[in-house]
Each structure stands twice: as structure tokens, then as C-alpha cells.
Design a protein around this motif. Structure first.
Motif, PDB file in Angstrom:
ATOM      1  N   THR A 113       0.842  -1.185   0.000  1.00 42.55           N
ATOM      2  CA  THR A 113       0.000   0.000   0.000  1.00 42.55           C
ATOM      3  C   THR A 113       0.886   1.247   0.000  1.00 42.55           C
ATOM      4  OG1 THR A 113      -0.149  -0.031   2.426  1.00 42.55           O
ATOM      5  CG2 THR A 113      -1.911  -1.135   1.184  1.00 42.55           C
ATOM      6  N   ASP A 117       0.599   5.951  -0.639  1.00 37.46           N
ATOM      7  CA  ASP A 117      -0.210   7.130  -0.894  1.00 37.46           C
ATOM      8  C   ASP A 117       0.633   8.146  -1.632  1.00 37.46           C
ATOM      9  OD1 ASP A 117       0.896   9.316   1.029  1.00 37.46           O
ATOM     10  OD2 ASP A 117       0.616   7.595   2.351  1.00 37.46           O
ATOM     11  N   VAL A 121       0.537  11.471  -0.848  1.00 36.32           N
ATOM     12  CA  VAL A 121       0.490  12.702  -0.059  1.00 36.32           C
ATOM     13  C   VAL A 121       1.834  13.025   0.573  1.00 36.32           C
ATOM     14  CG1 VAL A 121      -0.630  13.878   1.874  1.00 36.32           C
ATOM     15  CG2 VAL A 121      -1.964  12.357   0.399  1.00 36.32           C
ATOM     16  N   TRP A 165       5.384   7.678  -0.697  1.00 34.09           N
ATOM     17  CA  TRP A 165       5.510   7.453  -2.140  1.00 34.09           C
ATOM     18  C   TRP A 165       6.966   7.182  -2.520  1.00 34.09           C
ATOM     19  CZ3 TRP A 165       2.005   6.877  -6.034  1.00 34.09           C
ATOM     20  CH2 TRP A 165       2.550   6.819  -7.329  1.00 34.09           C
ATOM     21  N   GLY A 201      -2.933   1.955  -4.011  1.00 34.11           N
ATOM     22  CA  GLY A 201      -2.924   3.332  -3.541  1.00 34.11           C
ATOM     23  C   GLY A 201      -4.197   3.702  -2.818  1.00 34.11           C
ATOM     24  N   LEU A 202      -4.052   4.528  -1.774  1.00 36.05           N
ATOM     25  CA  LEU A 202      -5.185   5.055  -1.023  1.00 36.05           C
ATOM     26  C   LEU A 202      -5.013   6.564  -0.877  1.00 36.05           C
ATOM     27  CD1 LEU A 202      -4.269   2.115   0.406  1.00 36.05           C
ATOM     28  CD2 LEU A 202      -6.391   2.535   1.641  1.00 36.05           C
ATOM     29  N   GLY A 203      -6.125   7.257  -0.667  1.00 37.09           N
ATOM     30  CA  GLY A 203      -6.070   8.698  -0.507  1.00 37.09           C
ATOM     31  C   GLY A 203      -6.177   9.408  -1.845  1.00 37.09           C
ATOM     32  N   TRP A 262      -5.462   2.007  -7.930  1.00 37.80           N
ATOM     33  CA  TRP A 262      -5.832   3.038  -6.946  1.00 37.80           C
ATOM     34  C   TRP A 262      -7.217   2.731  -6.386  1.00 37.80           C
ATOM     35  CZ3 TRP A 262      -1.765   5.777  -5.719  1.00 37.80           C
ATOM     36  CH2 TRP A 262      -1.908   6.730  -4.710  1.00 37.80           C
ATOM     37  N   LEU A 303      -7.041   7.793   3.425  1.00 34.61           N
ATOM     38  CA  LEU A 303      -6.031   7.427   4.413  1.00 34.61           C
ATOM     39  C   LEU A 303      -6.616   7.632   5.803  1.00 34.61           C
ATOM     40  CD1 LEU A 303      -3.133   9.323   2.668  1.00 34.61           C
ATOM     41  CD2 LEU A 303      -3.420   6.843   2.729  1.00 34.61           C
ATOM     42  N   THR A 311      -6.648  11.169   7.252  1.00 37.15           N
ATOM     43  CA  THR A 311      -7.311  12.252   6.528  1.00 37.15           C
ATOM     44  C   THR A 311      -8.829  12.173   6.608  1.00 37.15           C
ATOM     45  OG1 THR A 311      -7.379  11.037   4.430  1.00 37.15           O
ATOM     46  CG2 THR A 311      -5.400  12.344   4.883  1.00 37.15           C
ATOM     47  N   GLN A 326      -4.348  -0.477   8.287  1.00 40.88           N
ATOM     48  CA  GLN A 326      -4.836  -1.202   7.116  1.00 40.88           C
ATOM     49  C   GLN A 326      -4.896  -2.707   7.355  1.00 40.88           C
ATOM     50  OE1 GLN A 326      -2.039   0.301   4.252  1.00 40.88           O
ATOM     51  NE2 GLN A 326      -3.178   2.198   3.928  1.00 40.88           N
TER      52      GLN A 326
END
Length: 359
Positions: free
Chosen positions: A2, A4, A6, A10, A31-33, A52, A57, A60, A93
């Protein structure tokens, strides 16, 4: 794995998956968010397979229920791609994950330790579910990882004992071309995050005898904002542009109050920049003897350290050399080897639990 788009996860995921590929490990990114830029999507597709998910997340969203679909989504992806192991970059998660595969969780940061460090308080009542969900994730995992001993200590203070937690330091692939250093100061971070302490650096910039550049977004995904008035705000830049600035910067500074590892400091060190860092446990653990440290609550302390280095080119060069040599301890190859060892132990543990009928 996993990830993101943000924060620093990454870059962690891209560098790590690239190294794992050389070891014969293929990565499917979940991917999440908020979705990534086109440039980042291309990078992920060149490194592995990217999917995705329409899920926020944990840090957030204020609605825990929006995360309830994660176990089923991850199980579906695992079946679709014949996955052998799940590497989850948020412990939450793994909460409720009922799957017959080894599970690794990594705490790159978390809301609970953030509040402890940044605001010296417990997580607000409305977010207590995050503490509970992370705890469930740690308990479900076959192995947990932290990027520094300091962060592992913070996790234990917040969550109590965590079985199978291991320290795997982060790394970066940055190999800068040798270019002349220029007399400016560079800092990079998500400046909307209070933990990055951008306001103190912006105040320090008004006291510095050098130009201070702050690369990174001043606006956050939940409406957060920081006004940068004295430093030069570059905003969010492509990673390659930030690395080009790192290669040229005489000094790289990180004022963070909360930093479980600190990738920007490592990138600056790899480029041979002199480091000025907040005097926090993580930076002492990793950079003691190879950086100048400043009081994270005192703009004058940062300005004094920066001005001292700007006035003494020999000291600046020597400190940059020390940082660069220290940075070699955090190679992608070393991180990958440590991670593969964690994977192996997690797979053995998961297999043992299955044989005993506990999964």
C-alpha cells in the motif's frame, strides 16, 4: 504494497520496490487517498503494477466507517494478482484483515504519536478509533517495522508492547552529479503539517544572511495552510527538481518537531550539504556528529547555526563531508536486505500459525 501520494511514503515505496525488483520480487501497488499526478502514476507503472482504491487514508478522514472496506479490497487484490505477502504502509490497514498470507505493517508516522510529540497531548476523543485501529493492525501483523529506534520507542509509549517490531532504516536512491555548491539554504517538507515546524523556519529566514528556500506544499488535503512570509516558498515541485536543488544547496535544514526518520535530511546529506537539524531524538540517533542541531522552538537557534555555516566555508564543507559519509549507511541495498530478512521471518511465522490452526 500500500502507498499514498500525499507524503514521503511514495518515495519510500518507489525506491524500495525498485530494489526488490532486482532481487526478483514483483510489487503490486495499492494506492489510497488522493490520486497521484500523471508523472507519479507513470513512475509507479514503470516500477510495478498500480491500482488506486477509492478509500481515504486513516489520518485524513473523520469517518472510521469509510475504512471498513479495506480488508475486502486488499483480499481481492491479493487473489487477483496471486500475492505472496502484504506490505502495508499504515498499521490500521491490517485491522480486520482475514487473509491466509503473511502481513507486514510499517509505521512511518501516526496520529497518536504525532499528538504526543507535537501537541503534548493524547489523541482527541473523536479520533480514538485511530489508536484502536492501529493497535488491531499491530496485533494482526506477522511483523511490524519502524524507520528508527526513536519512532519505535514512541510507538511503545503510545500503544504499549508491540510484538515482532523491527527497525529498518529508510534509504534513498539519490546519486547527485558533482556540481558547485551555491550559498543558499534548502528545506523540503509538507509545510502545512505542524510537525514539520515550517513557521519556526520561516521566522528564522528573516534572521539569516542567506536565502532560505522552502520546497513543498503550504496547503494540506484537509484545508491546512501555512503562510510563508520570509523564506522563498517554492510550493510543491517534482521530485527531480527538488533533487537538483539539493545538489546545489550549501545547507539543507529540517526544523521538524515530529520526524520518524527524515528523508529530506538524508537526501541533503547524500548531496554533501551541511545539515542543520532540529534537536529531536530521531535526528540525534541518525545524524549525531554529522550535523549542527538547533532548538526546534527557537528561530534564532536555527538562524545562528545557518549563519555560522555561511560565515565559515571550511566548516560547511567539512560538515557536508561528514553527512555524506554517514548517508552511505542508509543505502537502498542495505534497506532491501533488512526488509527481505523481515519478509522471511514473517513468512515463517505466518506459516507456523497456519500449521497450528490460528489463521
Amino acid at each position: 504494497m500500500t502507498l499514498d501520494a500525499v507524503g514521503g511514503v511514495w518515495r519510500y515505496a518507489m525506491d524500495l520496490a525498485g530494489a526488490l525488483r532486482h532481487c526478483g520480487v514483483q510489487t503490486v501497488f495499492a494506492g489510497l487517498g488522493p490520486p497521484p499526478s500523471a508523472e507519479r502514476s507513470r513512475e509507479a507503472c514503470e516500477t510495478g503494477t498500480l491500482t488506486w482504491l477509492n478509500v481515504p487514508l486513516d489520518w485524513t478522514t473523520e469517518s472510521e466507517e469509510r475504512l471498513d472496506v479495506i480488508p475486502d479490497l486488499l483480499a481481492g487484490l491479493a487473489a487477483e494478482h496471486s500475492i505472496d505477502l502484504l506490505h502495508l504502509n499504515l498499521p490500521s490497514q491490517a485491522a480486520g484483515l482475514n487473509i491466509d498470507l503473511p502481513v507486514i505493517v510499517v509505521s512511518h508516522s501516526c496520529v497518536v504519536t504525532w499528538f504526543e510529540t507535537v501537541r503534548a497531548c493524547n489523541v482527541p476523543a473523536g479520533w480514538l478509533w485511530q489508536e484502536r485501529r492501529n493497535r488491531l493492525g499491530f496485533d494482526r501483523a506477522d511483523a511490524a517495522m519502524a524507520p528508527s529506534r526513536s519512532h519505535a520507542d514512541a510507538l511503545r509509549r503510545s500503544y504499549g508492547p508491540i510484538d515482532n517490531i523491527e527497525i529498518v532504516y529508510n534509504s534513498c536512491r539519490f546519486e547527485p552529479m558533482p556540481v558547485p555548491k551555491e550559498e543558499f539554504v534548502l528545506a523540503a517538507g509538507r509545510w502545512w503539517d505542524e510537525g514539520k515546524n515550517g513557521a519556526v523556519l520561516d521566522q528564522a529566514a528573516s534572521l539569516c544572511r542567506a536565502r532560505v528556500l522552502m520546497a513543498g506544499p503550504p496547503d494540506g488535503p484537509a484545508g491546512q495552510h501555512i503562510a510563508i512570509c520570509n523564506a522563498t516558498c517554492l510550493g510543491e515541485l517534482p521530485h527531480q527538481e527538488i533533487m537538483a536543488l539539493m545538489a546545489k544547496a550549501a545547507i539543507v535544514v529540517s526544523p521538524s518537531i515530529y520526524e520518524p526518520f527524515g528523508l529530506a535530511a538524508l537526501e541533503g546529506a547524500r548531496a554533501g550539504a551541511a545539515l542543520v537539524l532540529a534537536d529531536i531524538p530521531t535526528y540525534r540517533e541518525i545524524w549525531n556528529g554529522a550535523a549542527l542541531f538547533a532548538d526546534p522552538h527557537n528561530p534564532q537557534s536555527f538562524a545562528d547555526a545557518i549563519n555560522r555555516l555561511m560565515d565559515d566555508a571550511a566548516m560547511r564543507t567539512a560538515l557536508g563531508g561528514l553527512a555524506q559519509r554517514r548517508s552511505r549507511d542508509f543505502s537502498v541495498e542495505a534497506q532491501c536486505l533488512s526488509l527481505l530478512n523481515v519478509y522471511s521471518r514473517a513468512m515463517q511465522r505466518s506459516c507456523g500459525l497456519r500449521q497450528r490452526g490460528k489463521l
